[in-house]
Write a protein that holds these residues in place. Structure first.
Motif, mmCIF file in Angstrom:
data_model
loop_
_atom_site.group_PDB
_atom_site.id
_atom_site.type_symbol
_atom_site.label_atom_id
_atom_site.label_comp_id
_atom_site.label_asym_id
_atom_site.label_seq_id
_atom_site.Cartn_x
_atom_site.Cartn_y
_atom_site.Cartn_z
ATOM 1 N N ALA A 80 0.835 -1.201 0.000
ATOM 2 C CA ALA A 80 0.000 0.000 0.000
ATOM 3 C C ALA A 80 0.871 1.253 0.000
ATOM 4 N N GLY A 81 0.514 2.209 -0.820
ATOM 5 C CA GLY A 81 1.228 3.478 -0.876
ATOM 6 C C GLY A 81 2.419 3.509 -1.813
ATOM 7 N N LEU A 82 2.904 2.364 -2.263
ATOM 8 C CA LEU A 82 4.087 2.353 -3.125
ATOM 9 C C LEU A 82 3.766 2.877 -4.520
ATOM 10 N N SER A 83 2.560 2.608 -4.996
ATOM 11 C CA SER A 83 2.186 3.144 -6.306
ATOM 12 C C SER A 83 2.097 4.671 -6.265
ATOM 13 N N ALA A 84 1.657 5.216 -5.119
ATOM 14 C CA ALA A 84 1.598 6.676 -4.999
ATOM 15 C C ALA A 84 2.996 7.290 -5.032
ATOM 16 N N LEU A 85 3.950 6.622 -4.392
ATOM 17 C CA LEU A 85 5.327 7.120 -4.450
ATOM 18 C C LEU A 85 5.881 7.028 -5.867
ATOM 19 N N GLY A 86 5.547 5.962 -6.577
ATOM 20 C CA GLY A 86 5.985 5.855 -7.962
ATOM 21 C C GLY A 86 5.383 6.937 -8.839
ATOM 22 N N THR A 87 4.106 7.250 -8.594
ATOM 23 C CA THR A 87 3.467 8.328 -9.353
ATOM 24 C C THR A 87 4.122 9.669 -9.059
ATOM 25 N N ALA A 88 4.441 9.914 -7.787
ATOM 26 C CA ALA A 88 5.108 11.170 -7.429
ATOM 27 C C ALA A 88 6.477 11.274 -8.092
ATOM 28 N N ALA A 89 7.193 10.140 -8.177
ATOM 29 C CA ALA A 89 8.508 10.149 -8.815
ATOM 30 C C ALA A 89 8.413 10.471 -10.301
ATOM 31 N N VAL A 105 14.703 16.975 -7.308
ATOM 32 C CA VAL A 105 14.925 16.585 -5.915
ATOM 33 C C VAL A 105 13.755 15.755 -5.388
ATOM 34 N N VAL A 106 12.531 16.204 -5.655
ATOM 35 C CA VAL A 106 11.349 15.466 -5.193
ATOM 36 C C VAL A 106 11.292 14.090 -5.856
ATOM 37 N N ALA A 107 11.597 14.027 -7.146
ATOM 38 C CA ALA A 107 11.563 12.749 -7.854
ATOM 39 C C ALA A 107 12.587 11.771 -7.303
ATOM 40 N N ILE A 108 13.777 12.254 -6.988
ATOM 41 C CA ILE A 108 14.816 11.373 -6.451
ATOM 42 C C ILE A 108 14.408 10.820 -5.095
ATOM 43 N N ILE A 109 13.871 11.687 -4.239
ATOM 44 C CA ILE A 109 13.439 11.231 -2.915
ATOM 45 C C ILE A 109 12.336 10.176 -3.042
ATOM 46 N N ALA A 110 11.353 10.442 -3.893
ATOM 47 C CA ALA A 110 10.241 9.504 -4.058
ATOM 48 C C ALA A 110 10.716 8.187 -4.651
ATOM 49 N N TYR A 111 11.604 8.244 -5.614
ATOM 50 C CA TYR A 111 12.078 7.026 -6.272
ATOM 51 C C TYR A 111 12.898 6.160 -5.325
ATOM 52 N N VAL A 112 13.799 6.779 -4.583
ATOM 53 C CA VAL A 112 14.623 6.024 -3.639
ATOM 54 C C VAL A 112 13.760 5.425 -2.526
ATOM 55 N N ARG A 121 10.558 4.663 -2.638
ATOM 56 C CA ARG A 121 9.731 3.576 -3.186
ATOM 57 C C ARG A 121 10.528 2.290 -3.331
ATOM 58 N N ASN A 122 11.728 2.365 -3.871
ATOM 59 C CA ASN A 122 12.529 1.156 -4.066
ATOM 60 C C ASN A 122 12.925 0.526 -2.739
ATOM 61 N N ALA A 123 13.288 1.361 -1.754
ATOM 62 C CA ALA A 123 13.668 0.826 -0.456
ATOM 63 C C ALA A 123 12.481 0.146 0.237
ATOM 64 N N LEU A 124 11.319 0.784 0.174
ATOM 65 C CA LEU A 124 10.138 0.198 0.807
ATOM 66 C C LEU A 124 9.687 -1.054 0.069
ATOM 67 N N ARG A 125 9.807 -1.078 -1.231
ATOM 68 C CA ARG A 125 9.419 -2.272 -1.989
ATOM 69 C C ARG A 125 10.329 -3.441 -1.672
ATOM 70 N N ALA A 126 11.616 -3.183 -1.534
ATOM 71 C CA ALA A 126 12.541 -4.257 -1.169
ATOM 72 C C ALA A 126 12.209 -4.821 0.210
ATOM 73 N N ARG A 127 11.859 -3.947 1.138
ATOM 74 C CA ARG A 127 11.453 -4.390 2.472
ATOM 75 C C ARG A 127 10.177 -5.210 2.414
ATOM 76 N N ALA A 128 9.200 -4.765 1.638
ATOM 77 C CA ALA A 128 7.940 -5.506 1.505
ATOM 78 C C ALA A 128 8.167 -6.849 0.830
#
Length: 236
Positions: free
Chosen positions: A111-120, A169-176, A178-185
């Motif tokens: 949940a929420g990872l797609s929103a981070l991808g959209t923000a990126a 800057v916002v895209a980099i934060i969102a992308y990083v 998202r990837n970190a949270l997806r790896a954890r999930a």
């Protein structure tokens, strides 16, 4: 030109990017906290449940899982509980229950990872839009002034560059994030999928020797009848 003046000259799109950055940071922090709660290691509980299933059956293993109150939020524990609840109906019913529970747990994990991808993806586009608007403002100066000064051109150029930088800057934060949270999930989901793959084999194994003790309810009833004996076979 000071930094505060640059911010004022950046235009309204910069405030949109700032609001998006706040949302990204908040969502990333909330999902990190949720995954920390869901990511409790259930390996010891899985091994205990396997041993109890082999020794005493799935009902005793289910009681063992229910006693682990500290792992109620764990997806692996929830999948294990769902499979043991349907164990009396056979391995197929148990597997179907685990598949349904695993789908629900995946929805919680991701949940929420797609929103981070959209923000990126959206943040660089907003920055590019601010760049275009800033460059248009810079060229509009030529329509009013034949020989514009650098100060007159600086407003549009600063708007263009600041919005570009903010969007990246916002895209980099969102992308990083998202990837970190997806790896954890993914790591949490692997443990739940391991339970789904292993539990049917636990249920198909016979109980350990000595774990079955017949009782009065399990002993077969034997009916004796003397009606079929021929007359004269019993002698006094």
């Amino acid at each position: 030109m000071t930094f505060s003046e640059l911010l004022r000259n950046a235009g309204p799109l910069l405030w949109v990017l700032l609001a998006l950055s706040v949302y990204v940071v908040y969502l990333a922090a909330a999902r990190a906290q949720a995954l920390s709660r869901l990511g409790q290691d259930a390996s010891a509980l899985i091994e205990r449940a396997r041993a109890v299933t082999a020794e005493s059956g799935p009902a005793a293993a289910l009681a063992e899982v229910d006693r682990a109150t500290d792992l109620r939020a764990s997806p692996a524990a929830n999948v294990l509980r769902a499979g043991l609840l349907r164990a009396d109906r056979g391995p197929d019913a148990s597997l179907a229950a685990m598949n349904a529970t695993l789908l629900a747990e995946d929805a919680r994990l991701y949940a929420g990872l797609s929103a981070l991808g959209t923000a990126a993806q959206v943040a660089p586009l907003l920055g590019l839009l601010g760049t275009v608007i800033g460059m248009v403002r810079s060229f509009l100066v030529f329509s009013t002034t034949a020989a514009p000064t650098p100060a007159q051109l600086a407003t549009g150029i600063s708007e263009a560059l600041i919005n570009t930088a903010a969007g990246l800057v916002v895209a980099i934060i969102a992308y990083v994030a998202r990837n970190a949270l997806r790896a954890r999930a993914d790591r949490i989901a692997v443990q739940a999928e391991r339970v789904r793959e292993e539990l049917p084999s636990w249920l198909s194994r016979p109980l350990a020797v000595g774990s079955f003790r017949p009782t009065a309810d399990t002993l077969p009833e034997v009916a004796l009848s003397f009606d079929s004996l021929p007359v004269g076979t019993v002698r006094g």
